[in-house]
Design an enzyme around this catalytic site. Sequence first.
Site, PDB file in Angstrom:
ATOM      1  N   LEU A   1       0.831  -1.205   0.000  1.00 49.02           N
ATOM      2  CA  LEU A   1       0.000   0.000   0.000  1.00 49.02           C
ATOM      3  C   LEU A   1       0.864   1.253   0.000  1.00 49.02           C
ATOM      4  O   LEU A   1       1.947   1.267   0.610  1.00 49.02           O
ATOM      5  CB  LEU A   1      -0.906   0.020   1.233  1.00 49.02           C
ATOM      6  CG  LEU A   1      -2.101  -0.936   1.210  1.00 49.02           C
ATOM      7  CD1 LEU A   1      -2.993  -0.661   2.410  1.00 49.02           C
ATOM      8  CD2 LEU A   1      -2.908  -0.829  -0.073  1.00 49.02           C
TER       9      LEU A   1
ATOM     10  N   GLY B   1       1.459  -5.569   0.865  1.00 46.60           N
ATOM     11  CA  GLY B   1       0.498  -5.660  -0.242  1.00 46.60           C
ATOM     12  C   GLY B   1       1.103  -6.270  -1.502  1.00 46.60           C
ATOM     13  O   GLY B   1       0.375  -6.841  -2.326  1.00 46.60           O
TER      14      GLY B   1
ATOM     15  N   ASN C   1       4.867  -8.030   6.307  1.00 46.04           N
ATOM     16  CA  ASN C   1       5.579  -7.369   7.402  1.00 46.04           C
ATOM     17  C   ASN C   1       4.675  -6.427   8.199  1.00 46.04           C
ATOM     18  O   ASN C   1       5.161  -5.555   8.916  1.00 46.04           O
ATOM     19  CB  ASN C   1       6.782  -6.590   6.859  1.00 46.04           C
ATOM     20  CG  ASN C   1       6.401  -5.550   5.816  1.00 46.04           C
ATOM     21  OD1 ASN C   1       5.476  -5.751   5.044  1.00 46.04           O
ATOM     22  ND2 ASN C   1       7.109  -4.440   5.788  1.00 46.04           N
ATOM     23  N   GLU C   2       3.349  -6.611   8.094  1.00 51.48           N
ATOM     24  CA  GLU C   2       2.411  -5.695   8.761  1.00 51.48           C
ATOM     25  C   GLU C   2       2.722  -5.538  10.249  1.00 51.48           C
ATOM     26  O   GLU C   2       2.658  -4.426  10.783  1.00 51.48           O
ATOM     27  CB  GLU C   2       0.966  -6.186   8.588  1.00 51.48           C
ATOM     28  CG  GLU C   2       0.339  -5.832   7.245  1.00 51.48           C
ATOM     29  CD  GLU C   2       0.747  -6.747   6.101  1.00 51.48           C
ATOM     30  OE1 GLU C   2       1.622  -7.613   6.309  1.00 51.48           O
ATOM     31  OE2 GLU C   2       0.190  -6.599   4.998  1.00 51.48           O
TER      32      GLU C   2
HETATM   33  C1  LIG Z   1     -11.440  -6.496  11.523  1.00 54.22           C
HETATM   34  C2  LIG Z   1     -10.592  -6.165  10.366  1.00 54.22           C
HETATM   35  C3  LIG Z   1      -9.721  -5.036  10.631  1.00 54.22           C
HETATM   36  C4  LIG Z   1      -9.041  -4.657   9.369  1.00 54.22           C
HETATM   37  C5  LIG Z   1      -8.226  -3.484   9.554  1.00 54.22           C
HETATM   38  C6  LIG Z   1      -7.044  -3.767  10.446  1.00 54.22           C
HETATM   39  C7  LIG Z   1      -6.082  -2.693  10.306  1.00 54.22           C
HETATM   40  C8  LIG Z   1      -5.185  -3.022   9.227  1.00 54.22           C
HETATM   41  C9  LIG Z   1      -4.434  -1.845   8.897  1.00 54.22           C
HETATM   42  C10 LIG Z   1      -3.856  -2.182   7.633  1.00 54.22           C
HETATM   43  C11 LIG Z   1      -2.999  -1.093   7.112  1.00 54.22           C
HETATM   44  C12 LIG Z   1      -2.740  -1.314   5.702  1.00 54.22           C
HETATM   45  C13 LIG Z   1      -2.050  -2.572   5.376  1.00 54.22           C
HETATM   46  C14 LIG Z   1      -1.134  -2.450   4.588  1.00 54.22           C
HETATM   47  C15 LIG Z   1      -0.359  -3.438   4.025  1.00 54.22           C
HETATM   48  C16 LIG Z   1       0.715  -2.707   3.271  1.00 54.22           C
HETATM   49  O1  LIG Z   1       0.917  -2.959   2.127  1.00 54.22           O
HETATM   50  S1  LIG Z   1       1.602  -1.496   4.086  1.00 54.22           S
HETATM   51  C17 LIG Z   1       2.977  -1.143   3.017  1.00 54.22           C
HETATM   52  C18 LIG Z   1       4.157  -1.806   3.554  1.00 54.22           C
HETATM   53  N1  LIG Z   1       5.274  -1.598   2.657  1.00 54.22           N
HETATM   54  C19 LIG Z   1       6.509  -1.612   3.082  1.00 54.22           C
HETATM   55  O2  LIG Z   1       6.790  -1.822   4.245  1.00 54.22           O
HETATM   56  C20 LIG Z   1       7.562  -1.363   2.039  1.00 54.22           C
HETATM   57  C21 LIG Z   1       8.383  -0.159   2.335  1.00 54.22           C
HETATM   58  N2  LIG Z   1       9.398   0.018   1.294  1.00 54.22           N
HETATM   59  C22 LIG Z   1      10.543  -0.687   1.285  1.00 54.22           C
HETATM   60  O3  LIG Z   1      10.822  -1.511   2.122  1.00 54.22           O
HETATM   61  C23 LIG Z   1      11.493  -0.382   0.159  1.00 54.22           C
HETATM   62  O4  LIG Z   1      11.165   0.867  -0.398  1.00 54.22           O
HETATM   63  C24 LIG Z   1      11.485  -1.458  -0.967  1.00 54.22           C
HETATM   64  C25 LIG Z   1      12.114  -2.757  -0.424  1.00 54.22           C
HETATM   65  C26 LIG Z   1      10.098  -1.727  -1.501  1.00 54.22           C
HETATM   66  C27 LIG Z   1      12.372  -0.958  -2.151  1.00 54.22           C
HETATM   67  O5  LIG Z   1      13.629  -0.609  -1.661  1.00 54.22           O
HETATM   68  P1  LIG Z   1      14.618   0.248  -2.588  1.00 54.22           P
HETATM   69  O6  LIG Z   1      14.725  -0.370  -3.917  1.00 54.22           O
HETATM   70  O7  LIG Z   1      15.887   0.459  -1.806  1.00 54.22           O
HETATM   71  O8  LIG Z   1      13.843   1.620  -2.823  1.00 54.22           O
HETATM   72  P2  LIG Z   1      13.644   2.845  -1.812  1.00 54.22           P
HETATM   73  O9  LIG Z   1      14.689   3.849  -2.098  1.00 54.22           O
HETATM   74  O10 LIG Z   1      13.456   2.391  -0.433  1.00 54.22           O
HETATM   75  O11 LIG Z   1      12.214   3.380  -2.330  1.00 54.22           O
HETATM   76  C28 LIG Z   1      12.104   3.959  -3.642  1.00 54.22           C
HETATM   77  C29 LIG Z   1      11.015   5.020  -3.587  1.00 54.22           C
HETATM   78  O12 LIG Z   1       9.766   4.403  -3.319  1.00 54.22           O
HETATM   79  C30 LIG Z   1       9.139   4.992  -2.187  1.00 54.22           C
HETATM   80  N3  LIG Z   1       8.369   3.931  -1.502  1.00 54.22           N
HETATM   81  C31 LIG Z   1       8.814   2.739  -1.102  1.00 54.22           C
HETATM   82  N4  LIG Z   1       7.827   2.027  -0.534  1.00 54.22           N
HETATM   83  C32 LIG Z   1       6.702   2.772  -0.576  1.00 54.22           C
HETATM   84  C33 LIG Z   1       5.343   2.575  -0.145  1.00 54.22           C
HETATM   85  N5  LIG Z   1       4.910   1.451   0.425  1.00 54.22           N
HETATM   86  N6  LIG Z   1       4.496   3.595  -0.341  1.00 54.22           N
HETATM   87  C34 LIG Z   1       4.875   4.740  -0.943  1.00 54.22           C
HETATM   88  N7  LIG Z   1       6.159   4.988  -1.386  1.00 54.22           N
HETATM   89  C35 LIG Z   1       7.056   4.008  -1.197  1.00 54.22           C
HETATM   90  C36 LIG Z   1      10.304   5.514  -1.361  1.00 54.22           C
HETATM   91  O13 LIG Z   1       9.892   6.521  -0.511  1.00 54.22           O
HETATM   92  C37 LIG Z   1      11.250   6.010  -2.448  1.00 54.22           C
HETATM   93  O14 LIG Z   1      10.791   7.260  -2.883  1.00 54.22           O
HETATM   94  P3  LIG Z   1      11.853   8.362  -3.393  1.00 54.22           P
HETATM   95  O15 LIG Z   1      12.570   7.731  -4.536  1.00 54.22           O
HETATM   96  O16 LIG Z   1      12.765   8.639  -2.225  1.00 54.22           O
HETATM   97  O17 LIG Z   1      11.017   9.527  -3.759  1.00 54.22           O
END
Ligand SMILES: CCCCCCCCCCCC/C=C/CC(=O)SCCNC(=O)CCNC(=O)[C@H](O)C(C)(C)COP(=O)(O)OP(=O)(O)OC[C@H]1O[C@@H](n2cnc3c(N)ncnc32)[C@H](O)[C@@H]1OP(=O)(O)O
Length: 281
Positions: A86, A131, A153-154
Site C-alpha cells: 500500500l 500488499g 511485514n504488517e
Molecule cells: C477487523 C478487520 C480489521 C481490518 C483493519 C485492520 C487494520 C489493518 C491496517 C492495515 C494497514 C494497511 C495494510 C497495509 C499493508 C501494506 O501494504 S503497508 C505497506 C508496507 N510496505 C513496506 O513496508 C515497504 C516499504 N518500502 C521498502 O521496504 C522499500 O522501499 C522497498 C524494499 C520496496 C524498495 O527498496 P529500494 O529499492 O531500496 O527503494 P527505496 O529507495 O526504499 O524506495 C524507492 C522510492 O519508493 C518509495 N516507496 C517505497 N515504498 C513505498 C510505499 N509502500 N508507499 C509509498 N512509497 C514508497 C520511497 O519513498 C522512495 O521514494 P523516493 O525515490 O525517495 O522519492
Amino acid sequence: MAFRTARNLAYFSNYIRNYSTNGPLVNVTVNEKSGFATATLQRPSVNSLNLELLTEISHTLQQLEKNKCRGLILTSASNKVFSAGLDLFELHKPNADKIKQMWSTLQEVWIKLYGSSYPTVAVVNGHAPAGGCMLALSCEYRVMLNNFIIGLNEAQIGFSAPMWLIDGMRNTIGSRQAEFALTAGTLFKTEEALKIGLVDEVAQSKEEAIEKAEKFLNKFAKIPPHARSMTKAALRGANIQALVRNKDEEVRSYVDFVTDSQFQDSLGEFIELNLKQKLSK
Ligand SMILES: CCCCCCCCCCCC/C=C/CC(=O)SCCNC(=O)CCNC(=O)[C@H](O)C(C)(C)COP(=O)(O)OP(=O)(O)OC[C@H]1O[C@@H](n2cnc3c(N)ncnc32)[C@H](O)[C@@H]1OP(=O)(O)O
C-alpha cells in the site's frame, strides 16, 4: 468467445486506453498463440498501491474474467520492485473517504484475483513486501527472482494483516510457518521463501521466470476449464465468502484504525526511518 481472438484483444486494449487518464498503470498484453495474458504493473517507482493503481488492477481483472482469459501472468515493469504494498504516503494524514475506497478496492482485488476462474501466476521480479506479497499470494503459483524479499511485514509496521490475507498465507505455507512469519512480520529472502513454500520456483532472469510461469499455465491445457474453476472455487470459496460477508464492517474498522492518531504517529515514524522520501510538511 475466447479472449485470445484479435477482436476481443482490440476491445480490451481500447478499454484500457480509454479507462486511464494518465496512461495505463497496468499494461496488458495477450499472447495470441497461447491465449495467456500478461499484466504488468507500471506505477513508478515501486508500484505502491494507491487508489488509482488498485482501481486499474480491479478493472483489468474484471475484463480478463469477462473475456474468458486462459491464464494470467502478473508481473512488474520495475526490475527492482514487484510492488512495495500500500502507498504509505497515501495512508499518512489521509482523507477518510479516499482510504475507505482504497481498502474497499483492495478487498475487490483480492476477491477477483484469489477467486479468478482462470489460472494465475505471479512472476515476482522484485521486492514484494506486504500488499506486494498479497498480490503474489492471490495467484496460484509464484516464480521469484533471486536477491529480493517477500512477506507480510504488517506486524513490524504496527498492525495485523486482515483475516482473509492471514488465511491466504496459511493456505500457502501452513499454519505453523504462517504463525511464525506473521507474528514477527518476517520478510524472506528469495531462497528462504522457496524453502517454506511461499514461492514455488526461483528463476535467474525474468525471461526464465516467464517460461516457468507459462509451463505452469500449460499444465491446464487439457483440463476442462469449468472443472478446473469449480475445483478452485471449492478450495478458495470459503475465504472469499467470509470476506464478502464482512466487507463493510472491515472497511469501517480499517478507516477507524488508520485515522487514529496513534497509528498515524507510528506510520510517520516508519516512513521517516524506512523510506528515503521525506514527508511533505
Ligand atoms: C477487523 C478487520 C480489521 C481490518 C483493519 C485492520 C487494520 C489493518 C491496517 C492495515 C494497514 C494497511 C495494510 C497495509 C499493508 C501494506 O501494504 S503497508 C505497506 C508496507 N510496505 C513496506 O513496508 C515497504 C516499504 N518500502 C521498502 O521496504 C522499500 O522501499 C522497498 C524494499 C520496496 C524498495 O527498496 P529500494 O529499492 O531500496 O527503494 P527505496 O529507495 O526504499 O524506495 C524507492 C522510492 O519508493 C518509495 N516507496 C517505497 N515504498 C513505498 C510505499 N509502500 N508507499 C509509498 N512509497 C514508497 C520511497 O519513498 C522512495 O521514494 P523516493 O525515490 O525517495 O522519492
